[in-house]
Design a protein around this motif. Structure first.
Motif, PDB file in Angstrom:
ATOM      1  N   GLU A 366      43.827  86.743  29.020  1.00  0.00           N
ATOM      2  CA  GLU A 366      45.033  87.025  27.681  1.00  0.00           C
ATOM      3  C   GLU A 366      45.511  86.383  26.628  1.00  0.00           C
ATOM      4  N   VAL A 367      45.081  85.909  25.644  1.00  0.00           N
ATOM      5  CA  VAL A 367      45.991  84.784  25.381  1.00  0.00           C
ATOM      6  C   VAL A 367      46.719  85.252  23.949  1.00  0.00           C
ATOM      7  N   ASP A 368      46.586  86.464  23.961  1.00  0.00           N
ATOM      8  CA  ASP A 368      47.932  86.966  22.755  1.00  0.00           C
ATOM      9  C   ASP A 368      49.369  86.989  23.352  1.00  0.00           C
ATOM     10  N   GLU A 369      49.576  87.528  24.653  1.00  0.00           N
ATOM     11  CA  GLU A 369      50.848  87.456  25.338  1.00  0.00           C
ATOM     12  C   GLU A 369      50.983  85.835  26.395  1.00  0.00           C
ATOM     13  N   GLY A 370      50.057  84.981  27.172  1.00  0.00           N
ATOM     14  CA  GLY A 370      49.963  84.159  27.351  1.00  0.00           C
ATOM     15  C   GLY A 370      49.504  84.170  28.842  1.00  0.00           C
ATOM     16  N   THR A 371      49.128  85.162  28.605  1.00  0.00           N
ATOM     17  CA  THR A 371      49.134  85.423  30.613  1.00  0.00           C
ATOM     18  C   THR A 371      48.009  85.166  31.025  1.00  0.00           C
ATOM     19  N   ALA A 372      47.270  84.162  30.298  1.00  0.00           N
ATOM     20  CA  ALA A 372      45.663  83.923  30.698  1.00  0.00           C
ATOM     21  C   ALA A 372      45.778  83.040  31.576  1.00  0.00           C
ATOM     22  N   ILE A 373      45.031  83.032  32.830  1.00  0.00           N
ATOM     23  CA  ILE A 373      44.597  82.251  33.807  1.00  0.00           C
ATOM     24  C   ILE A 373      43.811  81.282  33.867  1.00  0.00           C
ATOM     25  N   PHE A 374      42.327  81.699  32.881  1.00  0.00           N
ATOM     26  CA  PHE A 374      41.596  80.556  32.693  1.00  0.00           C
ATOM     27  C   PHE A 374      42.223  79.487  31.355  1.00  0.00           C
ATOM     28  N   LYS A 375      41.316  78.395  31.576  1.00  0.00           N
ATOM     29  CA  LYS A 375      40.580  77.925  31.193  1.00  0.00           C
ATOM     30  C   LYS A 375      41.461  77.659  29.913  1.00  0.00           C
ATOM     31  N   THR A 376      42.507  77.050  29.180  1.00  0.00           N
ATOM     32  CA  THR A 376      43.381  76.215  27.769  1.00  0.00           C
ATOM     33  C   THR A 376      43.825  75.570  27.825  1.00  0.00           C
ATOM     34  N   LEU A 397      49.481  68.631  33.943  1.00  0.00           N
ATOM     35  CA  LEU A 397      48.359  69.870  34.768  1.00  0.00           C
ATOM     36  C   LEU A 397      46.744  69.780  34.006  1.00  0.00           C
ATOM     37  N   ASP A 398      46.012  70.098  34.439  1.00  0.00           N
ATOM     38  CA  ASP A 398      44.836  70.272  33.927  1.00  0.00           C
ATOM     39  C   ASP A 398      44.320  71.314  33.401  1.00  0.00           C
ATOM     40  N   SER A 399      43.285  71.922  32.777  1.00  0.00           N
ATOM     41  CA  SER A 399      43.567  73.183  31.472  1.00  0.00           C
ATOM     42  C   SER A 399      43.133  74.344  32.596  1.00  0.00           C
ATOM     43  N   ASP A 400      42.436  73.675  33.847  1.00  0.00           N
ATOM     44  CA  ASP A 400      42.132  74.608  35.132  1.00  0.00           C
ATOM     45  C   ASP A 400      42.742  75.241  35.739  1.00  0.00           C
ATOM     46  N   TYR A 401      44.569  74.343  35.699  1.00  0.00           N
ATOM     47  CA  TYR A 401      45.338  74.735  36.520  1.00  0.00           C
ATOM     48  C   TYR A 401      45.919  75.327  37.130  1.00  0.00           C
TER      49      TYR A 401
END
Length: 428
Positions: A366-376, A397-401
């Motif tokens: 969920e990148v719309d509401e900024g709750t995503a845990i995947f790599k961003t 932090l790393d993108s996979d943190y």
């Protein structure tokens, strides 16, 4: 669709510096060939899957990326930008980085994207996902085709990577008349995908001995165009006379007291008692400064109520929240800060200490509401966005943190020793 301060004085934290093994726990098939026979002990995330990209064959354009029909600087609905370095197929956009390089995104309509996501789940030890199925979208032919394709991609990858999968209908935007659409769609999916055939789909999640179906949006007081009575009838239909399906209900955070975000309906508690599991929606209900107070008045009481009424309870945790682009409001960029994972881990620890057996993580993508845990993408490495901006993972932090940290939560809920209220330290 669509957490450090409280721990002081509540838990005695033991500081430790090891990095727990990031390999997933061993999973075993039962005598019927099913791999996941219960939600108990699992940590699963929500999977939106609603994004589309221009040129991905979905014929939906930049669906859920765009704003007012455009996806270009100043017109984006997402706050976080996916890190697409590992994707086999990406889609160039009108956005650019400061060095002039074009910025690309992914599409879950492309099965290689979904397969990469399920590979990450396995690599970091996350048990699986709830595939969101938005009732308001599948009412259209194009929307239904999109979600069927994403589901087909996910079922294939879940089997390949041995990750749990469960369907979750989101009722947002629905009406009373739409309940039968859900019932018909659910029955259709069982046939179309041989959903409960353990040879075809051995990782479809079961609970209490039956395939699990999740229904989100039950009992909220935000002027929805369906009622608790509608959901009561819906649950009866999907369970059927033989009770062939277990049901998880996504309910408001204050469902037990029927205050604040909850419709005070006399039918709500009886409906919840008829379910197998409930998952209260916690996103936006607290922030790092208020979590201690809010959860202190909520979690233990919720768990006790559910134990008394023989309903399983799964708390929700989320890493942070941001929807400045979606709302066109700079004041809500990074509205609930992540604090380098401190907020997420405080919720994980709070749930564990309250006696919860499982977790629902909002959300995987969920990148719309900024709750995503995947790599961003990280702060300082984001595309330009006209007068606006994008929000990134903390620059150190790393993108996979957040995948890694969610994996640590999974190990704890699997029973691995050494975890405490103190956030684990990742070795470099």
């Amino acid at each position: 669709m669509k957490k450090r301060f409280f721990l002081a004085g509540i838990f005695v934290a033991i500081l430790f510096g090891f990095e727990a093994n990031s390999q997933p726990a061993e999973v075993k098939y039962d005598e019927t060939g099913c791999l996941y026979t219960s939600y108990n002990g699992l940590v699963m995330a929500g999977y939106q899957g609603w994004f589309a990209a221009q040129g991905d064959a979905s014929d939906r354009g930049w669906h859920h990326y765009q704003k007012r029909g455009k996806f270009e600087p100043g017109y984006a609905s997402i706050d976080f930008w996916p890190d697409v370095k590992e994707y086999p197929n990406t889609y160039k956009t009108a956005f650019q980085y400061a060095n002039g390089e074009s910025a690309a995104v992914y599409s879950p309509y492309d099965e290689t994207s979904v397969d990469l996501h399920f590979k990450w789940m396995k690599d970091y030890g996350i048990d699986g996902v709830f595939m969101q199925r938005f009732l308001s979208e599948i009412k259209s032919e194009k929307g239904k085709r999109h979600f069927n394709k994403v589901l087909a991609n996910a079922l294939k990858s879940a089997k390949k990577h041995q990750r749990a999968l469960c369907i979750m209908y989101d009722l947002s935007g629905s009406t009373s008349a739409d309940m039968d659409i859900l019932v018909n769609d659910w029955n259709e999916l069982q046939q179309l995908f041989a959903l409960f055939n353990n040879q075809e789909n051995p990782t479809y999640l079961r609970h209490n001995g039956k395939p699990l179906l999740a229904i989100w949006g039950v009992g909220f007081n935000d002027n929805r165009r369906y009622t608790v009575a509608d959901i009561q009838g819906l649950v009866e239909k999907v369970k059927g006379p033989t009770k062939k399906t277990s049901v998880l209900l996504g309910v408001p955070y204050y469902w037990r007291t029927m205050t604040k975000d909850t419709e005070p309906s006399e039918l709500l508690h009886p409906l919840i008692k008829s379910a197998d599991i409930i998952m209260p929606w916690a996103v936006g209900r607290y922030n790092p400064a208020t979590y201690a107070t809010v959860s202190g008045h909520t979690l233990a009481g919720d768990v006790a109520w559910c134990q008394t009424n023989k309903v399983d309870y799964v708390p929700l945790v989320f890493p942070g929240f941001s929807w400045g682009n979606l709302k066109n409001s700079p004041s809500v960029y990074n509205q609930i800060p992540r604090l380098k994972g401190d907020f997420l881990w405080s919720q994980v620890a709070g749930a564990k200490q309250a006696g919860a057996q499982s977790l629902y993580v909002a959300m995987f993508d969920e990148v719309d509401e900024g709750t995503a845990i995947f790599k961003t993408r990280k702060e300082g490495e984001l595309p330009l966005n006209g007068d606006g901006k994008f929000v990134g993972i903390e620059s150190d932090l790393d993108s996979d943190y957040y995948l890694w940290l969610t994996g640590q939560a999974t190990h704890w809920f699997h029973g691995k020793k050494g975890y405490t209220a103190q956030k684990p330290v990742r070795k470099k």
